[in-house]
Motif scaffolding. Structure first.
Motif, PDB file in Angstrom:
ATOM      1  N   LEU A  65       0.821  -1.211   0.000  1.00 13.39           N
ATOM      2  CA  LEU A  65       0.000   0.000   0.000  1.00 13.39           C
ATOM      3  C   LEU A  65       0.855   1.261   0.000  1.00 13.39           C
ATOM      4  CD1 LEU A  65      -2.894  -0.926   2.473  1.00 13.39           C
ATOM      5  CD2 LEU A  65      -2.930  -0.923  -0.024  1.00 13.39           C
ATOM      6  N   SER A  66       2.030   1.199   0.591  1.00 11.02           N
ATOM      7  CA  SER A  66       2.895   2.379   0.604  1.00 11.02           C
ATOM      8  C   SER A  66       3.335   2.760  -0.797  1.00 11.02           C
ATOM      9  CB  SER A  66       4.119   2.126   1.490  1.00 11.02           C
ATOM     10  OG  SER A  66       3.735   1.996   2.843  1.00 11.02           O
ATOM     11  N   GLU A  67       3.615   1.767  -1.628  1.00 14.92           N
ATOM     12  CA  GLU A  67       3.972   2.059  -3.006  1.00 14.92           C
ATOM     13  C   GLU A  67       2.816   2.750  -3.720  1.00 14.92           C
ATOM     14  OE1 GLU A  67       5.594  -0.127  -7.076  1.00 14.92           O
ATOM     15  OE2 GLU A  67       4.610  -1.337  -5.525  1.00 14.92           O
ATOM     16  N   MET A  68       1.598   2.304  -3.435  1.00 13.62           N
ATOM     17  CA  MET A  68       0.435   2.911  -4.062  1.00 13.62           C
ATOM     18  C   MET A  68       0.308   4.381  -3.649  1.00 13.62           C
ATOM     19  SD  MET A  68      -3.104   0.847  -4.351  1.00 13.62           S
ATOM     20  CE  MET A  68      -2.855  -0.372  -5.609  1.00 13.62           C
ATOM     21  N   ALA A  69       0.479   4.650  -2.370  1.00 13.65           N
ATOM     22  CA  ALA A  69       0.387   6.027  -1.892  1.00 13.65           C
ATOM     23  C   ALA A  69       1.470   6.898  -2.508  1.00 13.65           C
ATOM     24  CB  ALA A  69       0.496   6.050  -0.366  1.00 13.65           C
ATOM     25  N   GLU A  70       2.624   6.305  -2.794  1.00 18.27           N
ATOM     26  CA  GLU A  70       3.757   7.055  -3.330  1.00 18.27           C
ATOM     27  C   GLU A  70       3.527   7.489  -4.775  1.00 18.27           C
ATOM     28  OE1 GLU A  70       8.454   6.303  -4.524  1.00 18.27           O
ATOM     29  OE2 GLU A  70       7.352   4.804  -3.357  1.00 18.27           O
ATOM     30  N   VAL A  71       2.915   6.628  -5.599  1.00 21.89           N
ATOM     31  CA  VAL A  71       2.874   6.901  -7.036  1.00 21.89           C
ATOM     32  C   VAL A  71       1.497   7.229  -7.592  1.00 21.89           C
ATOM     33  CG1 VAL A  71       4.857   5.371  -7.383  1.00 21.89           C
ATOM     34  CG2 VAL A  71       2.555   4.473  -7.732  1.00 21.89           C
ATOM     35  N   CYS A  72       0.439   7.024  -6.808  1.00 17.89           N
ATOM     36  CA  CYS A  72      -0.914   7.170  -7.364  1.00 17.89           C
ATOM     37  C   CYS A  72      -1.526   8.533  -7.065  1.00 17.89           C
ATOM     38  CB  CYS A  72      -1.834   6.078  -6.817  1.00 17.89           C
ATOM     39  SG  CYS A  72      -1.371   4.423  -7.357  1.00 17.89           S
ATOM     40  N   ASP A  73      -2.114   9.135  -8.082  1.00 18.92           N
ATOM     41  CA  ASP A  73      -2.851  10.381  -7.920  1.00 18.92           C
ATOM     42  C   ASP A  73      -4.326  10.117  -7.646  1.00 18.92           C
ATOM     43  OD1 ASP A  73      -0.673  10.748 -10.254  1.00 18.92           O
ATOM     44  OD2 ASP A  73      -0.751  12.516  -8.972  1.00 18.92           O
ATOM     45  N   THR A  74      -4.774   8.920  -8.011  1.00 20.87           N
ATOM     46  CA  THR A  74      -6.151   8.487  -7.759  1.00 20.87           C
ATOM     47  C   THR A  74      -6.102   7.072  -7.216  1.00 20.87           C
ATOM     48  OG1 THR A  74      -7.041   9.844  -9.566  1.00 20.87           O
ATOM     49  CG2 THR A  74      -8.402   8.008  -8.806  1.00 20.87           C
ATOM     50  N   VAL A  75      -6.808   6.838  -6.106  1.00 16.91           N
ATOM     51  CA  VAL A  75      -6.860   5.520  -5.491  1.00 16.91           C
ATOM     52  C   VAL A  75      -8.318   5.111  -5.334  1.00 16.91           C
ATOM     53  CG1 VAL A  75      -6.369   4.169  -3.415  1.00 16.91           C
ATOM     54  CG2 VAL A  75      -4.668   5.795  -4.269  1.00 16.91           C
ATOM     55  N   VAL A  88      -8.262   2.573   4.619  1.00 11.40           N
ATOM     56  CA  VAL A  88      -8.189   4.032   4.573  1.00 11.40           C
ATOM     57  C   VAL A  88      -7.354   4.568   5.727  1.00 11.40           C
ATOM     58  CG1 VAL A  88     -10.259   4.634   5.928  1.00 11.40           C
ATOM     59  CG2 VAL A  88      -9.545   6.090   4.046  1.00 11.40           C
ATOM     60  N   ARG A  89      -7.351   3.868   6.856  1.00 11.60           N
ATOM     61  CA  ARG A  89      -6.480   4.289   7.960  1.00 11.60           C
ATOM     62  C   ARG A  89      -5.013   4.042   7.616  1.00 11.60           C
ATOM     63  NH1 ARG A  89     -10.895   2.525  11.248  1.00 11.60           N
ATOM     64  NH2 ARG A  89     -10.139   0.373  11.277  1.00 11.60           N
ATOM     65  N   ASP A  90      -4.751   2.980   6.844  1.00  6.33           N
ATOM     66  CA  ASP A  90      -3.365   2.657   6.482  1.00  6.33           C
ATOM     67  C   ASP A  90      -2.821   3.583   5.400  1.00  6.33           C
ATOM     68  OD1 ASP A  90      -3.339   0.563   8.264  1.00  6.33           O
ATOM     69  OD2 ASP A  90      -3.810  -0.972   6.773  1.00  6.33           O
ATOM     70  N   ILE A  91      -3.612   3.787   4.339  1.00  5.82           N
ATOM     71  CA  ILE A  91      -3.095   4.527   3.186  1.00  5.82           C
ATOM     72  C   ILE A  91      -3.487   5.999   3.197  1.00  5.82           C
ATOM     73  CG2 ILE A  91      -5.057   4.059   1.640  1.00  5.82           C
ATOM     74  CD1 ILE A  91      -3.017   3.699  -0.625  1.00  5.82           C
ATOM     75  N   GLY A  92      -4.619   6.327   3.827  1.00  6.27           N
ATOM     76  CA  GLY A  92      -5.146   7.688   3.772  1.00  6.27           C
ATOM     77  C   GLY A  92      -4.175   8.770   4.175  1.00  6.27           C
ATOM     78  N   PRO A  93      -3.500   8.643   5.329  1.00 13.46           N
ATOM     79  CA  PRO A  93      -2.581   9.707   5.760  1.00 13.46           C
ATOM     80  C   PRO A  93      -1.391   9.897   4.828  1.00 13.46           C
ATOM     81  CG  PRO A  93      -3.213   8.300   7.611  1.00 13.46           C
ATOM     82  CD  PRO A  93      -3.694   7.611   6.369  1.00 13.46           C
ATOM     83  N   GLN A  94      -1.082   8.895   3.994  1.00 14.49           N
ATOM     84  CA  GLN A  94       0.078   8.991   3.109  1.00 14.49           C
ATOM     85  C   GLN A  94      -0.235   9.689   1.783  1.00 14.49           C
ATOM     86  OE1 GLN A  94       2.392   5.237   2.843  1.00 14.49           O
ATOM     87  NE2 GLN A  94       0.851   4.357   4.198  1.00 14.49           N
ATOM     88  N   LEU A  95      -1.510   9.899   1.486  1.00 16.16           N
ATOM     89  CA  LEU A  95      -1.885  10.487   0.203  1.00 16.16           C
ATOM     90  C   LEU A  95      -1.704  12.000   0.225  1.00 16.16           C
ATOM     91  CD1 LEU A  95      -5.145   8.420  -0.467  1.00 16.16           C
ATOM     92  CD2 LEU A  95      -2.904   8.107  -1.550  1.00 16.16           C
ATOM     93  N   VAL A  96      -1.436  12.567  -0.947  1.00 21.04           N
ATOM     94  CA  VAL A  96      -1.259  14.016  -1.040  1.00 21.04           C
ATOM     95  C   VAL A  96      -2.619  14.703  -1.050  1.00 21.04           C
ATOM     96  CG1 VAL A  96       0.936  13.790  -2.243  1.00 21.04           C
ATOM     97  CG2 VAL A  96      -1.174  13.931  -3.570  1.00 21.04           C
TER      98      VAL A  96
END
Length: 278
Positions: A65-75, A88-96
């Motif tokens: 999931l961290s890779e997804m947060a790093e490169v994705c503009d839409t999840v 959403v608790r895992d990936i949400g805070p990592q999104l821009v």
């Protein structure tokens, strides 16, 4: 948006899809075909994600999931509701902040998600009809969603269906008509085909073929602008056989009212009502 660089030679825009079941797998395949973007998929069972990735050269499997947060503009979160809350608790805070966080979880609390992530959470309810790039896609925006957010969502979804913004309180009934709708139509058509075949005048395959062809033609009438009432008026001659047949539909409104009551009860976490005597 801080995504100007490419990742592993990929385009600068990447769409991530978490959960590769029926809905997530469908959206991955369709968006890979229509969006022109790289699709990155993730599933707890990697083999399931790999099967989806094999469908299209623009689909790849995320490491985590961290890779997804790093490169994705839409999840897109396309998991079960219970799993989605943890995702959403895992990936949400990592999104821009300008990232889109779409979810197919119809019960998602967008206001609560806004407190977890700086991304813009949006609820969507797709339908099986998106496989043929048709039908409505229900969309619920969070309070305060700006025009640019809505433009981006509609630009993403329009090639696979008709984005239809609704209020959160409309989701349950609207989903009955759109997302659940093809199953309800299929059940009605199947029952009709069996009833026609039981008269002995047609074989089951013939009855199903006639109903299928009529359904396709009826849909094309609607696409051409005919209303339901206009179809009825054009076919139903006073005193004719169609009018006689329509008498069997007495109480049809109550059938569907019961359908909506049952789906609403299930959505609230209550089991289906048990018929009397069981």
């Amino acid at each position: 948006m801080a995504r100007a660089r490419s990742h592993r030679g990929w385009p600068t825009m990447t769409i991530g899809i978490i959960g590769t079941g029926h809905m997530g797998g469908m959206l991955a395949a369709l968006l890979a075909e229509t969006s022109g973007e790289r699709i990155l998929v993730f599933n707890r069972t990697r083999e399931k994600a790999t099967l989806v990735a094999q469908r299209h050269p623009h689909i790849s499997v995320a490491r985590d999931l961290s890779e997804m947060a790093e490169v994705c503009d839409t999840v897109l979160i396309c998991t079960r509701a219970a799993d989605g809350e943890q995702v959403v608790r895992d990936i949400g805070p990592q999104l821009v902040p300008r990232a889109l966080l779409l979810t197919t979880i119809s019960t998602a609390d967008l206001a609560a998600w806004q407190r977890i992530t700086p991304a813009v959470p949006v609820k969507m309810v797709p339908s099986l009809t998106q496989w043929v790039k048709s039908g409505a896609i229900l969309v619920v925006y969070p309070d305060g969603a700006d025009r640019e957010t809505k433009r981006r969502v509609e630009q993403l979804l329009r090639p696979i269906g008709r984005p239809f913004p609704i209020a959160d309180e409309q989701v349950r009934v609207a989903s009955d008509l759109t997302s659940c709708g093809p199953a309800f139509w299929a059940r009605l058509c199947s029952a009709w085909a069996h009833a026609a075949a039981s008269t002995g005048a047609l074989r089951p395959a013939e009855a199903a073929e006639f109903i299928r062809d009529t359904a396709v033609g009826f849909a094309r009438l609607l696409e051409a602008g005919w209303s339901f009432d206009e179809v009825l008026d054009a076919i139903c001659v006073p005193g004719g056989v169609t009018e006689a047949g329509l008498e069997a539909f007495a109480g049809a409104e109550e059938w569907f009212a019961d359908l909506h009551r049952r789906t609403a009860r299930f959505a609230r976490g209550h089991p289906p009502e048990t018929p009397p005597g069981n």
